[in-house]
Design a protein around this motif. Structure first.
Motif, PDB file in Angstrom:
ATOM      1  N   ALA A 330       7.163   4.038  -5.630  1.00 58.56           N
ATOM      2  CA  ALA A 330       5.636   3.108  -5.869  1.00 58.56           C
ATOM      3  C   ALA A 330       5.798   2.279  -6.734  1.00 58.56           C
ATOM      4  CB  ALA A 330       4.651   4.471  -5.976  1.00 58.56           C
ATOM      5  N   THR A 331       6.117   2.442  -8.067  1.00 59.49           N
ATOM      6  CA  THR A 331       6.162   1.605  -9.042  1.00 59.49           C
ATOM      7  C   THR A 331       7.169   0.321  -8.604  1.00 59.49           C
ATOM      8  OG1 THR A 331       6.138   3.405 -10.603  1.00 59.49           O
ATOM      9  CG2 THR A 331       7.056   1.271 -11.376  1.00 59.49           C
ATOM     10  N   VAL A 334       5.144  -1.803  -6.137  1.00 60.11           N
ATOM     11  CA  VAL A 334       4.145  -2.539  -6.781  1.00 60.11           C
ATOM     12  C   VAL A 334       4.822  -3.770  -7.822  1.00 60.11           C
ATOM     13  CG1 VAL A 334       1.937  -2.564  -8.195  1.00 60.11           C
ATOM     14  CG2 VAL A 334       2.453  -0.458  -6.595  1.00 60.11           C
ATOM     15  N   ALA A 355      -1.877  -2.620 -12.525  1.00 59.39           N
ATOM     16  CA  ALA A 355      -1.092  -1.419 -11.791  1.00 59.39           C
ATOM     17  C   ALA A 355       0.388  -1.011 -12.305  1.00 59.39           C
ATOM     18  CB  ALA A 355      -1.246  -1.556 -10.442  1.00 59.39           C
ATOM     19  N   LEU A 359       1.626   2.522 -13.614  1.00 55.96           N
ATOM     20  CA  LEU A 359       2.560   3.187 -12.958  1.00 55.96           C
ATOM     21  C   LEU A 359       3.778   3.518 -14.035  1.00 55.96           C
ATOM     22  CD1 LEU A 359       2.236   1.548  -9.635  1.00 55.96           C
ATOM     23  CD2 LEU A 359       2.028   3.693 -10.030  1.00 55.96           C
ATOM     24  N   LEU A 375      -5.681   3.944 -11.187  1.00 54.65           N
ATOM     25  CA  LEU A 375      -4.863   3.245 -10.175  1.00 54.65           C
ATOM     26  C   LEU A 375      -5.925   3.184  -9.028  1.00 54.65           C
ATOM     27  CD1 LEU A 375      -1.456   5.068 -10.619  1.00 54.65           C
ATOM     28  CD2 LEU A 375      -1.973   2.782 -10.873  1.00 54.65           C
ATOM     29  N   CYS A 379      -6.973  -0.155  -6.993  1.00 52.03           N
ATOM     30  CA  CYS A 379      -6.451  -0.295  -5.308  1.00 52.03           C
ATOM     31  C   CYS A 379      -7.673  -0.690  -4.861  1.00 52.03           C
ATOM     32  CB  CYS A 379      -5.993   0.997  -4.701  1.00 52.03           C
ATOM     33  SG  CYS A 379      -4.344   1.413  -5.092  1.00 52.03           S
ATOM     34  N   LEU A 398       0.463   1.575  -2.651  1.00 52.55           N
ATOM     35  CA  LEU A 398       0.191   2.543  -3.511  1.00 52.55           C
ATOM     36  C   LEU A 398      -0.878   3.673  -3.074  1.00 52.55           C
ATOM     37  CD1 LEU A 398       0.541   3.286  -6.637  1.00 52.55           C
ATOM     38  CD2 LEU A 398      -1.387   1.665  -6.988  1.00 52.55           C
ATOM     39  N   ARG A 399      -1.754   3.472  -2.525  1.00 48.55           N
ATOM     40  CA  ARG A 399      -2.693   4.399  -2.004  1.00 48.55           C
ATOM     41  C   ARG A 399      -1.966   5.510  -1.202  1.00 48.55           C
ATOM     42  NH1 ARG A 399      -7.996   1.055   0.499  1.00 48.55           N
ATOM     43  NH2 ARG A 399      -9.266   0.982  -1.344  1.00 48.55           N
TER      44      ARG A 399
END
Lengths: 422, 171
Positions: A330-331, A334, A355, A359, A375, A379, A398-399
């Motif tokens: 995820a990091t 983003v 974000a 993260l 976070l 979003c 991310l969600r």
């Protein structure tokens, strides 16, 4: 066994040359169109086929073409979006490197349909081999009378030029691409007006993806019924799926639209690496929300993936196995969007920067109790509030990671370390 | 063709000379290796456009280099697919072997090391672009062999190392 159409020539050693393309019936569709059909009939044929754009959004191609005003004093333009920058995606590169005439024929038929005399192929600058092959193919096509003035002895004047990008993901957004083609920084334009009405140089412009254009000659040659007979009603046709990541046989696969994601990964791409299990899959490039292993029976088409909260996008399928930290994935996603944000609007430019910092802190084991809430708040602040879909893509990704893998985020915060690294 | 002639040929493809700034910058970068201020101004003068327009593009797009880069610019992809296949370890290996960090150039001017966002070759991850070629399916051993190959090229003892075979259909 599914008949390969779009990738028919890509394994031929000289599949990029005109003689190979012609030997397989290439440019027959263009000749047929010029001999037998009006432009309006081709637009109608593509509408009947229900071809939907293969670049990400899945907009119906024939409908997009029909938005171009018929009576206009301005020149009309066709732009091919070959700025393939969505991580996990490489299908257009392989078409351009290995069967570029398929794209050129698609461009010529499409240009005839919408009344354009000039097409620009906006191709990312990193794709040096594809650029070289496409340049060669355009020169061959001009010499053979498939491009230029009076194509194949008809009244059609049509030519194709390559415009090289220079490393900016945002150029894949159609209005940013037009800005870039006009010699400005690639930042998206407000819509409306839509490009079909006021696009390149404020003229009517159609923008289609490489794979979309490659489908067009086959629809002409085999008919709309053939195309509509493949896959689901609302998302028909053959589809190119890019498979990469932690999987035995990464590669490009041509299969019907709507094939189950599980079948694509396990049967065609060979499944996970020895001793490992699939944990998650990103089905359509990093803009597409991640799906946990339990959801892999979903069909790979626009509607089915939307119904489970993801999207087909570019069909760039990235497989993640059980040895991998989802916070890290995820990091990285983003970070990508943050790096590629064009900077035009604040929610994307500032929100993604924020974000990324949160993260990275969580992944390093330095997260705090309020970070997940923060976070979520970020979003909400980004999604739906940005000028183009880049911010939305980051927020959706991310969600989904937060929703499906919350246990991993919590473990990082509670244990003050990444559980996947000793 | 001279650089000016190449830029003029590129400009002929568009109804607006401003559209030719990006092609012109790519031509100029190929000629000069990078794009210092005087080169940007020369491009603006050839095209007859505002200098600020040229500066704006040269600093927005990542493939344009306003600072010099090494003879071999190692551009390692570390986006998701390459990351999942070990790009992070390869970056560490390159940093240790070359004695430089990301964005730096070796003292002999031979290598610049960068990480880049997706190269669009995820089927052969991890992948690196050097000049016009992609090198895929990388591991530490293959990286070592490539570095040796580049060093030999630099002293004129070898041709370009063999790029990775593309595996378009999962073979």
């Amino acid at each position: 066994m599914f008949e390969s159409v779009l990738l028919k020539n890509v394994d031929l050693p000289d599949g990029h040359l005109l003689r190979s393309y012609e030997a397989g019936g290439g440019y027959g569709a263009l000749a047929k169109v010029l001999r037998e059909h009006t432009p309006e009939e081709i637009v109608e044929l593509v509408k009947q086929s229900n071809l939907r754009g293969r670049g990400g959004a899945g907009f119906p191609t024939g409908m997009k073409w029909s938005f171009v005003p018929k009576q206009t004093a301005k020149p009309k333009y066709l732009c091919c979006n070959a700025d393939e920058g969505e991580p996990g995606t490489f299908k257009d590169r392989i078409i351009m490197e290995r069967d570029p005439h398929q794209l050129i024929e698609g461009l010529a038929v499409s240009g005839y349909a919408i009344g354009a005399e000039t097409a620009y192929v906006y191709i990312r600058g990193e794709y040096v081999t594809a650029i070289r092959r496409l340049e060669q193919a355009i020169a061959e096509a001009r010499d053979a009378g498939y491009l230029g003035r009076g194509v194949l002895g008809s009244d059609l004047n049509f030519d194709v030029h390559i415009h090289c990008g220079a490393g900016a993901y945002i150029c894949g957004e159609e209005t940013a691409m037009l800005e870039s083609l006009e010699g400005r920084r690639a930042q998206p334009r407000l819509k409306p007006p839509f490009p079909a009405v006021a696009g390149l140089y404020a003229s009517p412009t159609v923008i289609n993806n490489v794979e979309t254009l490659a489908c067009v000659p086959h629809i002409v040659a085999r008919g709309a019924d053939w195309f509509r007979g493949i896959g689901p009603d609302k998302s028909p046709g053959p589809k190119l799926y890019c498979v990469s990541g932690q999987v035995r046989r990464p590669g490009l696969y041509e299969l019907p639209m709507g094939i189950a994601l599980r079948e694509l990964i396990e049967e065609h791409a060979g499944g996970p690496l020895p001793g490992r299990k699939v944990k998650a899959v990103i089905p359509g490039g990093v803009s597409a929300p991640v799906i946990p292993e339990t959801g892999l029976d979903v069909g790979m088409d626009f509607e089915s993936l939307a119904a489970v909260g993801s999207m087909l996008g570019s069909a760039g399928v990235i497989v993640v196995d059980d040895t991998t930290c989802m916070v890290k994935v995820a990091t990285r996603i983003v970070e990508f969007f943050h790096h590629e944000s064009c900077g035009k609007c604040t929610p994307c430019r500032e929100g993604l920067n924020w974000a990324v910092k949160v993260l990275r802190r969580i992944e390093a084991g330095e997260g705090t109790a309020g970070d997940l809430e923060q976070l979520d708040m970020l979003c909400k602040g980004i999604f739906g509030n940005t000028f183009c879909a880049l911010g939305d893509g980051a927020a959706m990704g991310l969600r989904a990671a937060l929703k499906h893998f919350s246990d991993e985020f919590v473990a990082h915060i509670e244990e003050h370390r990444c559980p996947f690294h000793s | 063709m001279t650089m000016r002639e190449e830029i003029e040929a590129a400009a002929a493809r568009y109804p607006s000379r401003r559209s030719a700034i990006m092609p012109a910058l790519l031509i100029a970068q190929k000629e000069h290796g990078h794009l210092p201020g005087p080169v940007l101004e020369e491009v603006a003068d050839i095209l007859g456009v505002e200098r600020i327009w040229v500066y704006e593009l040269a600093t927005f797009y990542t493939l344009f280099h306003t600072e010099p880069v090494g003879l071999f610019h190692l551009q390692l992809c570390d986006n998701v697919s390459c990351m999942l296949c070990g790009a992070e370890a390869l970056l560490g290996h390159l940093e240790a072997t070359l004695g430089i960090g990301k964005g730096e150039t070796t003292g002999d001017g031979l290598f610049t090391l960068s990480t880049v966002e997706c190269l669009g070759a995820c089927e052969m991850a991890p992948v690196m672009q050097v000049g016009d070629e992609y090198y895929g399916n990388l591991d530490a051993m293959r990286l070592e062999a490539l570095l040796e190959g580049f060093r030999a090229m630099a002293v004129g003892r070898a041709a370009s190392p063999e790029p990775a075979s593309v595996r378009p259909r999962g073979e």
